[in-house]
Design an enzyme around this catalytic site. Structure first.
Site, PDB file in Angstrom:
ATOM      1  N   GLU A  44       4.321   6.425   5.920  1.00 43.70           N
ATOM      2  CA  GLU A  44       4.052   6.563   4.491  1.00 43.70           C
ATOM      3  C   GLU A  44       5.264   6.256   3.610  1.00 43.70           C
ATOM      4  O   GLU A  44       5.464   6.865   2.558  1.00 43.70           O
ATOM      5  CB  GLU A  44       3.496   7.954   4.205  1.00 43.70           C
ATOM      6  CG  GLU A  44       2.166   8.184   4.918  1.00 43.70           C
ATOM      7  CD  GLU A  44       1.515   9.514   4.581  1.00 43.70           C
ATOM      8  OE1 GLU A  44       2.026  10.225   3.703  1.00 43.70           O
ATOM      9  OE2 GLU A  44       0.484   9.840   5.201  1.00 43.70           O
TER      10      GLU A  44
ATOM     11  N   HIS B 285      -6.448  10.700   8.746  1.00 44.84           N
ATOM     12  CA  HIS B 285      -5.226  10.595   7.951  1.00 44.84           C
ATOM     13  C   HIS B 285      -4.032  11.103   8.757  1.00 44.84           C
ATOM     14  O   HIS B 285      -4.165  11.991   9.593  1.00 44.84           O
ATOM     15  CB  HIS B 285      -5.365  11.385   6.651  1.00 44.84           C
ATOM     16  CG  HIS B 285      -6.129  10.647   5.609  1.00 44.84           C
ATOM     17  ND1 HIS B 285      -5.690  10.501   4.307  1.00 44.84           N
ATOM     18  CD2 HIS B 285      -7.308   9.969   5.676  1.00 44.84           C
ATOM     19  CE1 HIS B 285      -6.568   9.782   3.621  1.00 44.84           C
ATOM     20  NE2 HIS B 285      -7.561   9.450   4.431  1.00 44.84           N
TER      21      HIS B 285
ATOM     22  N   GLU C 132      -5.687   6.340   7.306  1.00 48.58           N
ATOM     23  CA  GLU C 132      -4.693   6.237   6.231  1.00 48.58           C
ATOM     24  C   GLU C 132      -3.487   5.487   6.799  1.00 48.58           C
ATOM     25  O   GLU C 132      -3.370   4.291   6.664  1.00 48.58           O
ATOM     26  CB  GLU C 132      -4.313   7.628   5.736  1.00 48.58           C
ATOM     27  CG  GLU C 132      -3.372   7.609   4.551  1.00 48.58           C
ATOM     28  CD  GLU C 132      -2.870   8.993   4.206  1.00 48.58           C
ATOM     29  OE1 GLU C 132      -2.689   9.269   3.018  1.00 48.58           O
ATOM     30  OE2 GLU C 132      -2.639   9.792   5.135  1.00 48.58           O
TER      31      GLU C 132
ATOM     32  N   GLU D  97      -2.532   8.257  -3.268  1.00 47.58           N
ATOM     33  CA  GLU D  97      -2.226   9.649  -3.565  1.00 47.58           C
ATOM     34  C   GLU D  97      -0.776   9.847  -4.004  1.00 47.58           C
ATOM     35  O   GLU D  97      -0.467  10.782  -4.752  1.00 47.58           O
ATOM     36  CB  GLU D  97      -2.505  10.522  -2.340  1.00 47.58           C
ATOM     37  CG  GLU D  97      -1.620  10.225  -1.147  1.00 47.58           C
ATOM     38  CD  GLU D  97      -2.050  10.997   0.097  1.00 47.58           C
ATOM     39  OE1 GLU D  97      -1.173  11.607   0.727  1.00 47.58           O
ATOM     40  OE2 GLU D  97      -3.242  10.966   0.437  1.00 47.58           O
TER      41      GLU D  97
END
Length: 704
Positions: free
Chosen positions: A174, A483, A502, A508
């Site tokens: 991420e 996720h 994800e 987000e």
């Protein structure tokens, strides 16, 4: 479903070239050629050419095993097999109705000269757009159960290529992307400052994650990834900044080993996609083709869908996942004290059900419905959630009955807090609960450090866990959206109920952190999405003003949020914003209502990683087309020839575009909607604002 398949032809022990004292064998298809050789020390090597120009220099292969620390040298060739394969198959869902799987294959049989001698096979497949190769440990007397200490696969690049990368982190994908030369890769500063990511473990400052997207100085695009990741850790890449060599770096387990295997065993495929056209990289189906066909015989229950839900309001702080503010917030009778900000209430969920039913949206996701949220984040705690007990203000039977009466499906949410052991103990209980209450899909989550303690999100143990969850979903006929897993490797072909993941920096992050740069969504298709669909959660309409933090906003225009429904593919697509924000812009929401999530055809119109992207897709079983065009922080004009339309037929195109004064930072919610008649001769020219985009619906007169 198989449409066409050739007979596979085998040739044993073909002639090979002698070059510089090395045994060299070639397998090629059109512009791609792969050479295999064994050097003077008995080390297996390969090299790859595109249009007769070398793109991967001689690169070594092999392992360090606990049972044989030199399982990379002193090999001799004992046999070769060749095959040609040509098949057209149909996915259960996807970006195209038909996928051609066409390759030439060469299998190399090797034997270690050491005593006892051990066997190793190398399987090379050459496609029209790249190569895939894997290791195969045959059944053999001297190697049954064994431990992989290191995999020594190399990808030796020919130059200091421009590269889009994120850190090689054992627990997360991420991060924001960095564009740099290979020689400049250093992830230390990015890892240290990415405090908005819950868990970060990146011990090698020169490691990067795959899919890795590179571009050479002479305009050749190279994408390195893997396919069919099963029972093995995820592969990251260590960058030698002086030689531009990439070497496999497997995610370790709690004691530092990489994999525990039992022969016969085949590793995941290592993939290299190559073209001088960026559009070809995105059109590639090589990763998907290297996965096995569906293990699920009856797939009629697997249905792509759009959904809304109780989610974004928690991301922006309007409501909470938890019922109380603290785990010990109880009254004199021991009952939890409500914080009066809980999002997953019966009344609130009914609002989303009504909105979904009114607008033809099939699903509603509900997060924070179940007990445990007061005492989970960052605790590394084993038993947080039981996955079956609702909060006092969420009447699960009333909600399900109401949803059924409206023709809407409720999407289950199972956050594990990283405690995979707890989830595995309760898997059957959780999935039986879903079936008893009418859930046909679940979003799972793994925020936090993994339990078993010492394991990582991308290690072998967790790879097997994600697979077990997908298999359990198939058993109970439940679709999976996971996720915080490892990044996908095409397993949606083998497990078509594993519909989305994800595994990257999603929308987000615009809600609770510094957000995503305008270029982010132009990079994702060339990196994360090369392995499979992403649940990016597009469709935010209130671009500014949702947060009290100065400067916090979504880094795109509203029109670009619409375009993402086409450019970032997922068979599960969320309309992520609040109901009231959609009701303010119902004319723009019309595109979200209309755009499908399953397709018969896809055309990559133009693309450049980090810059721009335009994609057109044909609706499943209909003659309607939808297109999306996006840009980075720079203004530009999207030129879209509609030559993919049926000749001689007139269509109605509705264009959702940035207004002339739109800008992602200063005026992001300004858009225009216009309609015109178009044909296959039409060329649309649509200005894109900085950080902007455009979405186009192209409807056939009869919709067929």
């Amino acid at each position: 479903m198989f449409i066409k398949q050739t007979i596979i032809c085998l040739l044993l022990l073909p002639a090979f070239l002698i070059c510089g004292g090395q045994q060299k064998q070639t397998v090629e298809m059109n512009k791609i050629k792969l050479l295999f050789s064994i050097d003077g020390e008995g080390r297996p090597e390969y090299e790859v050419f595109f249009q007769d120009k070398q793109v991967v220099q001689p690169s070594r292969l092999g392992f360090v095993l606990q049972e044989d620390s030199a399982f990379y040298r002193d090999f001799e060739l004992v046999g070769t097999e060749r095959a040609t394969f040509d098949q057209t198959w149909q996915p259960v869902w996807g970006e195209t109705k038909n996928i051609r799987n066409h390759y030439n294959e060469m299998t190399i049989h090797l034997r270690r000269k050491a005593n006892p001698s051990l066997l190793l096979d190398l399987v090379f497949r050459v496609f029209e757009d790249g190569v895939g190769f894997r290791y195969r440990f045959p059944k053999q007397a001297n190697l049954t159960y064994f431990v992989v200490k290191n995999e020594l696969t190399q990808f030796n690049m020919t130059g200091d290529h421009n590269t889009f990368w994120i850190p090689g982190d054992y627990d997360t994908n991420e991060y924001s992307y960095t564009l740099s030369k290979l020689s400049a890769v250093d992830n230390k500063e990015l890892v240290e400052k990415s405090t908005d990511i819950a868990v970060r473990v990146a011990p090698d400052p020169y490691a990067v994650q795959t899919p890795l997207m590179m571009k050479t100085a002479n305009g050749v695009y190279i994408n390195v990834h893997e396919a069919a990741l099963l029972n093995y850790p995820a592969m990251q890449l260590h960058v030698d900044r002086a030689t531009y060599s990439l070497s496999s770096s497997l995610v370790p387990d709690a004691v530092g080993n990489k994999a525990y295997l039992h022969a016969p065993f085949s590793t995941p495929w290592r993939t290299i996609i190559i073209s001088d056209k960026a559009t070809d990289i995105l059109a590639s189906k090589t990763v998907l083709n290297l996965n096995e066909p569906s293990k699920i015989q009856n797939t009629s229950w697997i249905k792509p869908m759009k959904f809304v839900g109780v989610w974004w309001e928690m991301q922006i702080g309007k409501s909470t996942w938890s019922y109380s503010d603290f785990a010990d917030s109880t009254d004199a009778q021991g009952r939890p004290i409500p914080n009066n900000r809980h999002g997953a209430t019966t009344a609130n969920v009914k609002r989303y059900i009504d909105f979904a039913a009114k607008n033809g949206i099939r699903g509603v996701l509900v997060e924070g419905w179940n007990t445990g949220w007061e005492d989970w984040f960052g605790k590394w705690k084993e038993d947080v959630f039981d996955f079956v007990t609702p909060y006092p203000d969420f009447d699960i039977n009333e909600v399900m009955s109401y949803a059924k009466s409206k023709g809407v499906s409720i999407i289950m949410h199972n956050e594990t807090s990283g405690s995979a052991t707890n989830y595995e103990r309760r898997l059957d209980t959780a999935f039986r609960f879903m079936k008893e209450h009418g859930y046909n899909s679940v979003k799972t989550g793994y925020v936090g450090k993994i339990i078993p303690r010492g394991e990582h999100h991308d290690g072998q143990w967790m790879i097997n866990h994600y697979t077990r969850v997908a298999e359990k979903g198939a058993q109970y006929q439940v679709m999976i959206d996971v996720h915080e897993p490892m990044r996908p490797t095409g397993l949606q072909r083998t497990y078509p109920n594993w519909m989305a993941s994800e595994a990257a920096r999603g929308n987000e992050y615009n809600g609770f952190s510094v957000g995503n740069a305008p270029s982010h969504e132009t990079i994702l298709p060339f990196t994360r999405l090369m392995g499979g669909p992403m649940d990016y959660t597009p469709g935010i309409f209130k671009i500014q003003g949702y947060s009290n933090v100065p400067g916090r906003q979504v880094h795109s225009t509203l029109a670009k949020q619409l375009a993402l429904y086409v450019t970032l593919y997922s068979p599960l697509q969320m309309a992520a914003d609040l109901i009231e924000n959609y009701e303010t812009h119902m004319d723009a929401f019309r595109f979200i209502k209309d755009v499908p999530v399953d397709w018969d055809d896809t055309k990559i119109i133009n693309a450049e990683p980090g810059e721009y992207l335009t994609i057109a897709r044909k609706e499943k079983n209909k003659n309607n087309w939808f297109a999306g065009a996006i840009t980075n922080e720079n203004k530009r004009t999207a030129t879209i020839p509609l030559s993919f339309l049926d000749k001689g037929k007139k269509y109605t195109a509705t264009v959702y575009a940035d207004a002339p004064n739109a800008d992602w930072k200063n005026n992001p919610e300004a858009y225009t909607i216009s309609s015109q008649t178009v044909t296959s001769e039409t060329v649309l020219s649509i200005p894109l604002a900085a950080g902007g985009g455009a979405a186009i619906s192209i409807m056939a007169p009869d919709g067929k």
